[in-house]
Design an enzyme around this catalytic site. Structure first.
Site, PDB file in Angstrom:
ATOM      1  N   ARG A  20      -8.541  -0.513   5.080  1.00 39.44           N
ATOM      2  CA  ARG A  20      -7.050   0.501   4.888  1.00 39.44           C
ATOM      3  C   ARG A  20      -6.071   0.330   3.401  1.00 39.44           C
ATOM      4  O   ARG A  20      -5.511   0.283   2.797  1.00 39.44           O
ATOM      5  CB  ARG A  20      -7.290   1.519   5.457  1.00 39.44           C
ATOM      6  CG  ARG A  20      -8.337   2.470   5.326  1.00 39.44           C
ATOM      7  CD  ARG A  20      -8.174   3.778   7.238  1.00 39.44           C
ATOM      8  NE  ARG A  20      -7.301   4.394   5.861  1.00 39.44           N
ATOM      9  CZ  ARG A  20      -6.430   6.000   6.672  1.00 39.44           C
ATOM     10  NH1 ARG A  20      -6.985   6.230   8.116  1.00 39.44           N
ATOM     11  NH2 ARG A  20      -5.752   6.847   5.688  1.00 39.44           N
TER      12      ARG A  20
ATOM     13  N   CYS B  78      -3.889  13.374  13.765  1.00 37.50           N
ATOM     14  CA  CYS B  78      -4.464  12.212  13.207  1.00 37.50           C
ATOM     15  C   CYS B  78      -4.165  10.524  14.801  1.00 37.50           C
ATOM     16  O   CYS B  78      -3.551  11.554  15.402  1.00 37.50           O
ATOM     17  CB  CYS B  78      -3.817  10.924  12.209  1.00 37.50           C
ATOM     18  SG  CYS B  78      -2.154  10.604  12.109  1.00 37.50           S
TER      19      CYS B  78
ATOM     20  N   LYS C  67       0.885  -1.702   0.398  1.00 40.57           N
ATOM     21  CA  LYS C  67       0.205  -0.002  -0.456  1.00 40.57           C
ATOM     22  C   LYS C  67       1.087   1.440   0.403  1.00 40.57           C
ATOM     23  O   LYS C  67       0.618   1.819  -0.729  1.00 40.57           O
ATOM     24  CB  LYS C  67      -0.570   0.391   1.094  1.00 40.57           C
ATOM     25  CG  LYS C  67      -1.620   1.041   1.264  1.00 40.57           C
ATOM     26  CD  LYS C  67      -2.290   1.080   2.891  1.00 40.57           C
ATOM     27  CE  LYS C  67      -2.026   1.832   3.985  1.00 40.57           C
ATOM     28  NZ  LYS C  67      -1.382   2.756   4.558  1.00 40.57           N
ATOM     29  N   ASN C  68       1.698   1.133   1.246  1.00 41.91           N
ATOM     30  CA  ASN C  68       2.835   2.430   1.261  1.00 41.91           C
ATOM     31  C   ASN C  68       3.238   2.688  -0.226  1.00 41.91           C
ATOM     32  O   ASN C  68       4.191   3.679  -0.040  1.00 41.91           O
ATOM     33  CB  ASN C  68       2.994   2.349   2.395  1.00 41.91           C
ATOM     34  CG  ASN C  68       2.575   3.229   3.904  1.00 41.91           C
ATOM     35  OD1 ASN C  68       0.903   2.785   2.973  1.00 41.91           O
ATOM     36  ND2 ASN C  68       2.838   2.454   5.074  1.00 41.91           N
TER      37      ASN C  68
ATOM     38  N   ARG D 148       1.705  14.555  13.376  1.00 37.77           N
ATOM     39  CA  ARG D 148       2.345  14.260  12.370  1.00 37.77           C
ATOM     40  C   ARG D 148       1.947  15.829  11.475  1.00 37.77           C
ATOM     41  O   ARG D 148       1.249  15.719  10.138  1.00 37.77           O
ATOM     42  CB  ARG D 148       1.143  13.473  11.316  1.00 37.77           C
ATOM     43  CG  ARG D 148       1.740  11.926  12.192  1.00 37.77           C
ATOM     44  CD  ARG D 148       0.785  11.067  11.558  1.00 37.77           C
ATOM     45  NE  ARG D 148       1.748  10.330  10.363  1.00 37.77           N
ATOM     46  CZ  ARG D 148       0.691   9.385   9.292  1.00 37.77           C
ATOM     47  NH1 ARG D 148      -0.421   8.919   9.983  1.00 37.77           N
ATOM     48  NH2 ARG D 148       1.051   8.429   8.348  1.00 37.77           N
TER      49      ARG D 148
ATOM     50  N   ASP E 274       5.297   0.756  12.092  1.00 38.40           N
ATOM     51  CA  ASP E 274       4.166   0.014  11.613  1.00 38.40           C
ATOM     52  C   ASP E 274       4.526  -1.365  11.812  1.00 38.40           C
ATOM     53  O   ASP E 274       2.963  -1.989  11.732  1.00 38.40           O
ATOM     54  CB  ASP E 274       4.208   0.379   9.993  1.00 38.40           C
ATOM     55  CG  ASP E 274       3.777   1.520   9.478  1.00 38.40           C
ATOM     56  OD1 ASP E 274       2.854   2.028  10.406  1.00 38.40           O
ATOM     57  OD2 ASP E 274       4.022   1.573   8.447  1.00 38.40           O
TER      58      ASP E 274
END
Ligand code: EPZ
Length: 426
Positions: A405, A124, A22-23, A129, A313
């Protein structure tokens, strides 16, 4: 809102196909803004964040077509993105607030069109951030930037100019934003203390294929020669290292035995080292990585750091695993200031965790008990699913949209390995 129900106690056995990252995919999609020619991306995961990025890019004028991959195989979707003309240089609040990675369009739009208006993402669940480094780097390249009514308003009427910029702190997103800006800037840009994450490397490699000269790929100094025009190309997105690490931890949690097909051990070295120290066996195979467990599970200390260190993560997932280890484990989070939101939820399942500033002391317990739980971000959510796999009885995970997500078909992948897991609709 969907929920996921897990009955704990099953060992995971079989194979899991690792999806595209995803990233890595999000910035690669944004790179389509840098050329009027088509950019084709293979191995794209089917995830809510990818859909959000498609919507954002479409409203900038990018034409996007998708060809689905073979179901259940590692090829993923193929996306072709063509930004013949830029229809709008504004990234609206409505989309940016849903996904912070939207801010990545700033550098590319500014470089191509000489202007961009991008909503500030705001805070968030995992921390404040800020985007100050993205802005400072672009200013160093000659951009004029103001904040106006919640928007970053950037202008470079004469185009961006190559510059030397040293990041005061390692930032994945700011490095990606500046590489893309530098690709169409006049002259050479040197970025020092750049992020070395594999997702940054994947972007740099794709841009090289599009005609940008980039040296130092994979190191902390990137030298980027700006071009007047870029060409299209075809690029295969790297496998998701965070998904790989997440499943490795889930397998270890259930003392299971699974091959992670398409997973790359070289992308998860730091996590693999910690897992090995805890008693998990990881071996490279022809198709990916084999994960099993030797004997018991031991507590190990972990500190998150920029790549090649242990990834933030995977911190929540590692903590879930450590709740069942023999002995204690100190988990220190150095990247985001509020990334322990999973702790109170794990405690509801019987975990013994004490947080002191940026460190959490996890004392292993003999068993966890299923409960109703919910989390406020993607990785925290999946950590609760991992805990649920080993807990006695039933765990119901609320707010599954966080999982959607970033984890493609999570319940299908786990169920295929024997987990008792199902999605409850609505
Ligand atoms: C990327 O976020 C990832 N997101 C995150 O994954 C990941 O946790 C993070 O990198 C760190 O590895 C994507 O790639 C889409 P950063 P990013 O800029 O780029 C501070 C997930 O779960 N900072 O490297 O936003 C920042 O506050 C997500 O998939 C500034 O101070 O992260 C943080 O403390 C969550 N000013 C640190 O730097 C800035 O201008 C690292 O953030 C930018 C960042």
């Amino acid at each position: 809102m969907d929920r996921i129900r897990i009955k704990g106690g099953r060992q995971l056995k079989g194979e899991i196909v690792v999806s595209g990252s995803k990233n890595a995919c999000l910035p690669l999609m944004v790179a389509s803004l840098l050329t009027d020619q088509p950019l084709t991306l293979k191995n794209v995961p089917r995830l809510a964040d990818i859909t959000t990025m498609i919507r954002l890019l479409q409203q900038h004028g990018v034409e996007i077509s998708a060809t689905p991959g073979e179901n259940g195989h590692s090829h993923g979707t193929t996306l072709t993105l063509k930004a013949g003309k830029i229809a709008s240089t504004t990234a609206p609040y409505d989309i940016v607030r849903k996904m912070r990675a939207s801010v990545l369009v700033l550098g590319a739009l500014l470089a191509r069109e000489g202007e961009a208006r991008v909503s500030l993402p705001g805070g968030c669940a995992i921390g404040a951030r800020p985007v100050d480094l993205h802005i400072a780097g672009l200013k160093a390249m000659g951009a004029e930037i103001d904040i106006d009514r919640g928007y970053i308003v950037a202008k470079a009427p004469e185009g961006l100019k190559g510059a030397r910029y040293t990041f005061p702190k390692v930032s994945v997103g700011a490095t990606e934003n500046l590489i893309m800006a530098a690709a169409l800037a006049k002259g050479t840009t040197v970025l020092d203390n750049a992020a070395r994450e594999p997702e940054v490397t994947d972007l740099a490699e794709c841009l090289s294929k599009m005609g940008v000269s980039i040296s130092g790929i994979g190191t902390e100094t990137l030298t980027i020669g700006g071009m007047e025009r870029l060409t299209g190309t075809t690029h295969t997105v790297i496998p998701d290292r965070i998904e790989t690490g997440t499943y490795a931890m889930a397998i270890a949690m259930t003392a299971g035995d699974v091959e992670l097909v398409g997973g790359r051990l070289d992308l998860v070295e730091a996590a693999a080292q910690s897992l090995r120290a805890a008693g998990v066996v990881l071996k490279k195979t022809n198709r990916g990585i084999h994960v099993g467990r030797a004997n018991g599970l031991h507590g190990v200390d972990v500190m998150t750091e920029p790549y090649p260190g242990f990834p933030t993560d995977l911190q929540a997932q590692m903590m879930a695993l450590m709740t069942r280890a023999e002995g204690a484990s100190m988990i220190t989070e150095t990247i985001f200031e509020s990334r322990f939101m999973h702790v109170p939820e794990l405690a509801r399942m019987g975990a013994n965790v004490t947080v002191h500033h940026e460190s959490a002391l996890v004392r292993g317990v003999p068993k966890l008990r299923g409960a109703e739980v919910m989390a406020t971000d993607l990785r925290a959510s999946v950590s609760l699913a991992i805990a649920g796999l080993a807990a006695e009885g039933e765990t119901t995970l609320h707010r599954v949209y966080h999982l959607d997500r970033g984890y493609e078909r999570l319940e299908e992948k786990l169920a295929a390995c024997g987990a008792e897991i199902e999605r409850l609709k609505g």
